[in-house]
Design a protein around this motif. Structure first.
Motif, short mmCIF file in Angstrom:
data_model
loop_
_atom_site.label_atom_id
_atom_site.label_comp_id
_atom_site.label_asym_id
_atom_site.label_seq_id
_atom_site.Cartn_x
_atom_site.Cartn_y
_atom_site.Cartn_z
N ARG A 103 0.92 -1.20 0.06
CA ARG A 103 -0.10 0.00 -0.12
C ARG A 103 0.77 1.17 -0.05
O ARG A 103 2.05 1.27 0.91
CB ARG A 103 -0.75 0.00 1.21
N VAL A 104 0.42 2.16 -0.76
CA VAL A 104 1.32 3.56 -0.98
C VAL A 104 0.41 4.62 -0.50
O VAL A 104 -0.72 4.64 -1.30
CB VAL A 104 2.08 3.62 -2.18
N TYR A 105 0.52 5.55 0.25
CA TYR A 105 -0.38 6.66 0.70
C TYR A 105 0.16 8.04 0.07
O TYR A 105 1.31 8.27 -0.11
CB TYR A 105 -0.20 6.60 2.14
N PHE A 106 -0.91 8.80 -0.52
CA PHE A 106 -0.49 10.15 -0.81
C PHE A 106 -1.10 11.04 -0.22
O PHE A 106 -2.52 11.03 -0.01
CB PHE A 106 -0.55 10.09 -2.51
N THR A 107 -0.73 12.20 0.04
CA THR A 107 -1.40 13.60 0.51
C THR A 107 -1.63 14.22 -0.64
O THR A 107 -1.48 13.99 -2.10
CB THR A 107 -0.43 14.24 1.32
#
Length: 364
Positions: A103-107
């Protein structure tokens, strides 16, 4: 297409390698400090390493690698912001039958970095008046197709959102109806469209192929089928959806050096590869705040190209990815074989749009 953009982001009037390296060192130290303070994973992984220990870019070798297994095991531990600041989570399934997905999180600010890169990186592909088919996932806000469409709009072009190509004939019909002049998509999917004979061929000015590996055979096939210029984009979700793009000289990917620092290391032991030597591509994010990645091992095998590009740019170039560290199989006394070699051989055959391969170890 990235020369002036990289210089502007680095605060440089004119780009030079020395000045860019000083900028990258400063951003690397900032990223290191940020991750140690805000990321539970890096607070533990980088314990005992001080920002002042990184006095030059070569000192990055002191830092431990980050791997795909780390993301699968503890993606949340990489977060440097609260969950309320996360605007997009991308789940990447593993290729095997078991195992946790990455999982990769982005703002929102991280996603703006991607739009900004697409805006400038795609400037060779499209311009004012063009109509660009976006054959990538776009349904959800913040998906790669949605961000690419935003970047294309900033170029003055009109994006035609289509999504992944399931039906090549349908894609051809949309291209004709919408008067598409350029297209962006996955190599094999656009090849299937180009070799579909249900409708007349569109008149395209350019095509951009996206992925971590772009077969040269598909590039040549698209040039022959559509008579257009073909550009290549290298990137992955972990990179923030963009890593590099080639120019009109078509001699390697100009890298996104204002946002990413790249290394080439030995796949076997992680030691730095020599100038121009092949090895595994490793990158560190320099401007991402939601989920920075430090020395992330991509598994891609390539090399950094020496010297200035024929287009005149000083931006570092990466050669087309040859294969992956986990993509080779042993043929015993006959050597090794990888999927990239099959891609080059089979997609060069007229009419072929896809294939599956299996190894029968029982054949002598």
């Amino acid at each position: 297409p990235l020369e002036s953009w990289v210089a502007d982001k680095a605060g440089l009037g004119t780009l030079s390698r020395d000045a860019l390296h000083r900028y990258q060192l400063r951003k690397l130290r900032e990223t290191l400090r940020w991750a140690q303070i805000h990321s539970p994973f890096y607070a533990q992984r980088l314990r005992g390493i001080a920002e002042d220990d990184i006095e030059s870019l070569s000192d990055v070798e002191q830092l431990p690698f980050t791997t795909a297994a780390d993301l699968r095991e503890d993606a949340g531990g990489f977060l440097c912001v609260s969950q309320s600041e996360v605007s997009r989570v991308v789940t990447l399934k593993t290729s095997g039958t078991s195992g946790e997905p990455k999982r990769v999180y982005f703002t929102a600010a991280d996603q703006e970095l991607a739009i900004d890169f697409f805006h400038h990186g795609m400037s060779t592909l499209a311009g004012p008046g063009d109509r660009a088919l976006i054959a990538l996932p776009y349904e959800r806000s913040g998906s790669v197709g949605d961000l690419l469409a935003a970047g294309v709009r900033r170029l003055g072009a009109a994006p035609v959102a289509f999504g992944p190509v399931v039906d090549p004939a349908c894609a051809l019909a949309v291209m004709a109806r919408e008067n598409v002049t350029c297209a962006v998509g996955v190599p094999t999917e656009l090849l299937a469209v180009a070799r579909c004979e249900s409708l007349p061929k569109p008149r395209l000015r350019s095509v951009a192929l996206c992925g971590d590996h772009v077969p040269a055979s598909i590039v040549q096939a698209l040039k022959q089928e559509w008579g257009c210029e073909v550009f290549e984009h290298y990137g992955s979700t972990e990179m923030g959806l963009g890593g590099g793009v080639d120019c009109a000289a078509h001699d390697g990917y100009h890298l996104r050096e204002a946002d990413l620092y790249f290394e080439i290391v030995s796949p076997a032991n992680g030691t730095p590869a020599g100038p121009g030597e092949y090895g595994e591509v490793v990158f560190t994010t320099l401007t991402r705040r939601g989920m920075p990645l430090i020395r992330y091992r991509t598994g891609d095998i390539s090399r950094l190209l020496p010297g200035r590009c024929a287009c005149g740019s000083l931006v570092q170039r990466l050669e087309r990815v040859r294969h992956r560290t986990d993509g080779q199989i042993s043929l015993g006394p006959y050597g090794e074989l990888c999927m990239a070699e099959l891609d080059e051989a089979l997609f060069a055959v007229p009419g072929v749009t896809g294939f599956t391969a299996a190894l029968d170890s029982g054949i002598p």
